[in-house]
Design a protein around this motif. Structure first.
Motif, mmCIF file in Angstrom:
data_model
loop_
_atom_site.group_PDB
_atom_site.id
_atom_site.type_symbol
_atom_site.label_atom_id
_atom_site.label_comp_id
_atom_site.label_asym_id
_atom_site.label_seq_id
_atom_site.Cartn_x
_atom_site.Cartn_y
_atom_site.Cartn_z
ATOM 1 N N ARG A 1 0.864 -1.189 0.000
ATOM 2 C CA ARG A 1 0.000 0.000 0.000
ATOM 3 C C ARG A 1 0.896 1.233 0.000
ATOM 4 N NH1 ARG A 1 -5.268 0.265 1.082
ATOM 5 N NH2 ARG A 1 -6.087 2.348 1.276
ATOM 6 N N ILE A 2 0.712 2.090 -1.000
ATOM 7 C CA ILE A 2 1.447 3.346 -1.109
ATOM 8 C C ILE A 2 0.409 4.460 -1.051
ATOM 9 C CG2 ILE A 2 2.996 4.731 -2.533
ATOM 10 C CD1 ILE A 2 3.920 2.048 -3.821
ATOM 11 N N LYS A 3 0.363 5.116 0.100
ATOM 12 C CA LYS A 3 -0.655 6.132 0.395
ATOM 13 C C LYS A 3 -2.044 5.537 0.215
ATOM 14 C CE LYS A 3 2.388 9.979 -0.341
ATOM 15 N NZ LYS A 3 2.674 11.228 -0.948
ATOM 16 N N THR A 4 -2.774 5.907 -0.846
ATOM 17 C CA THR A 4 -4.149 5.420 -0.986
ATOM 18 C C THR A 4 -4.308 4.341 -2.054
ATOM 19 O OG1 THR A 4 -4.635 7.190 -2.558
ATOM 20 C CG2 THR A 4 -5.116 7.620 -0.227
ATOM 21 N N ARG A 5 -3.210 3.907 -2.639
ATOM 22 C CA ARG A 5 -3.336 2.874 -3.676
ATOM 23 C C ARG A 5 -2.467 1.669 -3.344
ATOM 24 N NH1 ARG A 5 0.775 3.035 -7.692
ATOM 25 N NH2 ARG A 5 2.302 4.633 -7.171
ATOM 26 N N GLU A 6 -2.773 0.570 -4.000
ATOM 27 C CA GLU A 6 -1.991 -0.647 -3.801
ATOM 28 C C GLU A 6 -1.241 -0.980 -5.071
ATOM 29 O OE1 GLU A 6 -5.019 -3.430 -2.587
ATOM 30 O OE2 GLU A 6 -4.634 -2.995 -0.474
ATOM 31 N N LYS A 7 -0.021 -1.506 -4.899
ATOM 32 C CA LYS A 7 0.802 -1.850 -6.045
ATOM 33 C C LYS A 7 1.501 -3.172 -5.758
ATOM 34 C CE LYS A 7 4.570 -0.161 -8.937
ATOM 35 N NZ LYS A 7 5.503 0.901 -9.236
ATOM 36 N N GLU A 8 1.576 -4.020 -6.772
ATOM 37 C CA GLU A 8 2.290 -5.285 -6.615
ATOM 38 C C GLU A 8 3.746 -5.117 -7.007
ATOM 39 O OE1 GLU A 8 -0.476 -9.215 -6.838
ATOM 40 O OE2 GLU A 8 0.671 -8.690 -8.611
ATOM 41 N N PHE A 9 4.627 -5.669 -6.180
ATOM 42 C CA PHE A 9 6.057 -5.707 -6.457
ATOM 43 C C PHE A 9 6.498 -7.155 -6.448
ATOM 44 C CE2 PHE A 9 5.561 -1.465 -4.736
ATOM 45 C CZ PHE A 9 6.461 -0.695 -5.471
ATOM 46 N N THR A 10 7.265 -7.543 -7.449
ATOM 47 C CA THR A 10 7.858 -8.875 -7.481
ATOM 48 C C THR A 10 9.358 -8.714 -7.284
ATOM 49 O OG1 THR A 10 6.117 -9.727 -8.905
ATOM 50 C CG2 THR A 10 8.177 -10.975 -8.836
ATOM 51 N N PHE A 11 9.883 -9.438 -6.290
ATOM 52 C CA PHE A 11 11.290 -9.354 -5.927
ATOM 53 C C PHE A 11 11.979 -10.683 -6.229
ATOM 54 C CE2 PHE A 11 8.896 -6.831 -2.780
ATOM 55 C CZ PHE A 11 9.377 -5.570 -3.086
ATOM 56 N N SER A 12 13.167 -10.594 -6.801
ATOM 57 C CA SER A 12 14.000 -11.778 -6.971
ATOM 58 C C SER A 12 14.455 -12.221 -5.583
ATOM 59 C CB SER A 12 15.211 -11.460 -7.844
ATOM 60 O OG SER A 12 16.158 -12.496 -7.739
ATOM 61 N N ARG A 13 14.363 -13.505 -5.281
ATOM 62 C CA ARG A 13 14.779 -13.998 -3.971
ATOM 63 C C ARG A 13 16.281 -13.771 -3.756
ATOM 64 N NH1 ARG A 13 11.067 -18.710 -2.218
ATOM 65 N NH2 ARG A 13 12.568 -18.985 -0.555
ATOM 66 N N LYS A 14 17.045 -13.688 -4.856
ATOM 67 C CA LYS A 14 18.482 -13.423 -4.731
ATOM 68 C C LYS A 14 18.742 -12.011 -4.217
ATOM 69 C CE LYS A 14 19.796 -16.608 -8.377
ATOM 70 N NZ LYS A 14 20.278 -16.743 -9.750
ATOM 71 N N ASN A 15 17.793 -11.099 -4.402
ATOM 72 C CA ASN A 15 17.940 -9.716 -3.966
ATOM 73 C C ASN A 15 17.413 -9.497 -2.543
ATOM 74 O OD1 ASN A 15 18.608 -6.959 -4.142
ATOM 75 N ND2 ASN A 15 16.637 -6.426 -5.051
ATOM 76 N N ILE A 16 16.894 -10.533 -1.896
ATOM 77 C CA ILE A 16 16.315 -10.375 -0.566
ATOM 78 C C ILE A 16 17.371 -10.662 0.497
ATOM 79 C CG2 ILE A 16 14.587 -11.234 1.058
ATOM 80 C CD1 ILE A 16 12.800 -11.765 -1.409
ATOM 81 N N ALA A 17 17.699 -9.629 1.261
ATOM 82 C CA ALA A 17 18.662 -9.779 2.355
ATOM 83 C C ALA A 17 17.994 -10.454 3.545
ATOM 84 C CB ALA A 17 19.218 -8.417 2.762
ATOM 85 N N LYS A 18 16.790 -9.996 3.885
ATOM 86 C CA LYS A 18 16.035 -10.563 5.007
ATOM 87 C C LYS A 18 14.551 -10.419 4.724
ATOM 88 C CE LYS A 18 19.262 -9.636 8.770
ATOM 89 N NZ LYS A 18 19.465 -9.010 10.070
ATOM 90 N N ALA A 19 13.800 -11.402 5.206
ATOM 91 C CA ALA A 19 12.348 -11.325 5.155
ATOM 92 C C ALA A 19 11.822 -11.809 6.504
ATOM 93 C CB ALA A 19 11.802 -12.186 4.026
ATOM 94 N N ARG A 20 10.750 -11.165 6.969
ATOM 95 C CA ARG A 20 10.177 -11.547 8.257
ATOM 96 C C ARG A 20 8.714 -11.165 8.287
ATOM 97 N NH1 ARG A 20 9.337 -6.758 10.737
ATOM 98 N NH2 ARG A 20 10.828 -5.086 10.455
ATOM 99 N N LEU A 21 7.971 -11.785 9.188
ATOM 100 C CA LEU A 21 6.608 -11.334 9.429
ATOM 101 C C LEU A 21 6.670 -9.916 9.986
ATOM 102 C CD1 LEU A 21 5.002 -14.483 11.117
ATOM 103 C CD2 LEU A 21 4.765 -13.732 8.747
ATOM 104 N N ALA A 22 5.645 -9.155 9.774
ATOM 105 C CA ALA A 22 5.617 -7.778 10.275
ATOM 106 C C ALA A 22 4.261 -7.501 10.918
ATOM 107 C CB ALA A 22 5.875 -6.790 9.129
ATOM 108 N N ILE A 23 4.245 -6.510 11.759
ATOM 109 C CA ILE A 23 3.004 -6.068 12.398
ATOM 110 C C ILE A 23 2.524 -4.839 11.645
ATOM 111 C CG2 ILE A 23 1.959 -5.185 14.512
ATOM 112 C CD1 ILE A 23 4.134 -6.825 16.020
ATOM 113 N N GLN A 24 1.292 -4.900 11.183
ATOM 114 C CA GLN A 24 0.744 -3.793 10.393
ATOM 115 C C GLN A 24 0.137 -2.754 11.322
ATOM 116 O OE1 GLN A 24 -2.394 -4.979 7.742
ATOM 117 N NE2 GLN A 24 -2.241 -3.127 6.529
ATOM 118 N N PHE A 25 0.523 -1.483 11.110
ATOM 119 C CA PHE A 25 -0.014 -0.388 11.912
ATOM 120 C C PHE A 25 -0.977 0.424 11.108
ATOM 121 C CE2 PHE A 25 4.032 -1.327 13.983
ATOM 122 C CZ PHE A 25 3.621 -1.424 15.300
#
Length: 157
Positions: free
Chosen positions: A133-157
């Motif tokens: 979610r970017i301000k009032t719209r939603e956008k899909e991003f596809t990331f190469s797993r090779k470019n991911i340094a870390k991934a984790r669950l997050a708490i949405q505020f």
């Protein structure tokens, strides 16, 4: 340090299997003057302090029996839950996180950013897709797993 992590994984896995717990992560790090061996464990419904203490006692006993000692320096052993912002490392972690809100840190910028939070909508061995979610719209991003340094669950505020 990876040999210490591998040794601890090999020692703790049978203990966790016996208790029906899952090994989430092991890290051996120096902070200031002190070394810390951290073992993160979990189970469906979450892990409690008594279960962490049980694993800590059993692991400490097994580590003390190893010869030669894989960790000759003094260290603090910490056994704990991965917490609400659990890291995503294994395929099963991503599977459980599907449609959940996650945080991704990247090695290289994408559209000027190195950190994204959103809902994990899909993943495979090479990519993962987040609905951000970017301000009032939603956008899909596809990331190469090779470019991911870390991934984790997050708490949405």
């Amino acid at each position: 340090m990876s040999s210490v992590v591998e040794t601890v994984q090999n020692v703790v896995t049978p203990i966790l299997d016996e208790c029906h717990f899952e090994l989430v992560d092991v890290e051996f790090v120096k902070e200031g003057k002190n070394w810390f061996l951290r073992v993160f464990i979990d189970k469906p419904g979450g892990i409690d302090i008594e279960e962490c203490a049980l694993v800590s006692e059993k692991l400490s006993e097994k580590m003390d029996q190893l010869d030669p000692d894989p960790i000759p320096q003094a260290y603090f052993l910490e056994v704990s839950s991965p917490g609400a912002e659990r890291p995503l490392k294994k395929e099963s972690d991503y599977e459980q996180a599907l449609n959940e809100y996650i945080h991704v840190s990247l090695y290289q910028n994408i559209e000027g950013e190195k950190q994204y939070e959103g809902f994990l909508t899909s993943y495979d061995s090479e990519n993962l897709t987040l609905l951000v979610r970017i301000k009032t719209r939603e956008k899909e991003f596809t990331f190469s797993r090779k470019n991911i340094a870390k991934a984790r669950l997050a708490i949405q505020f």
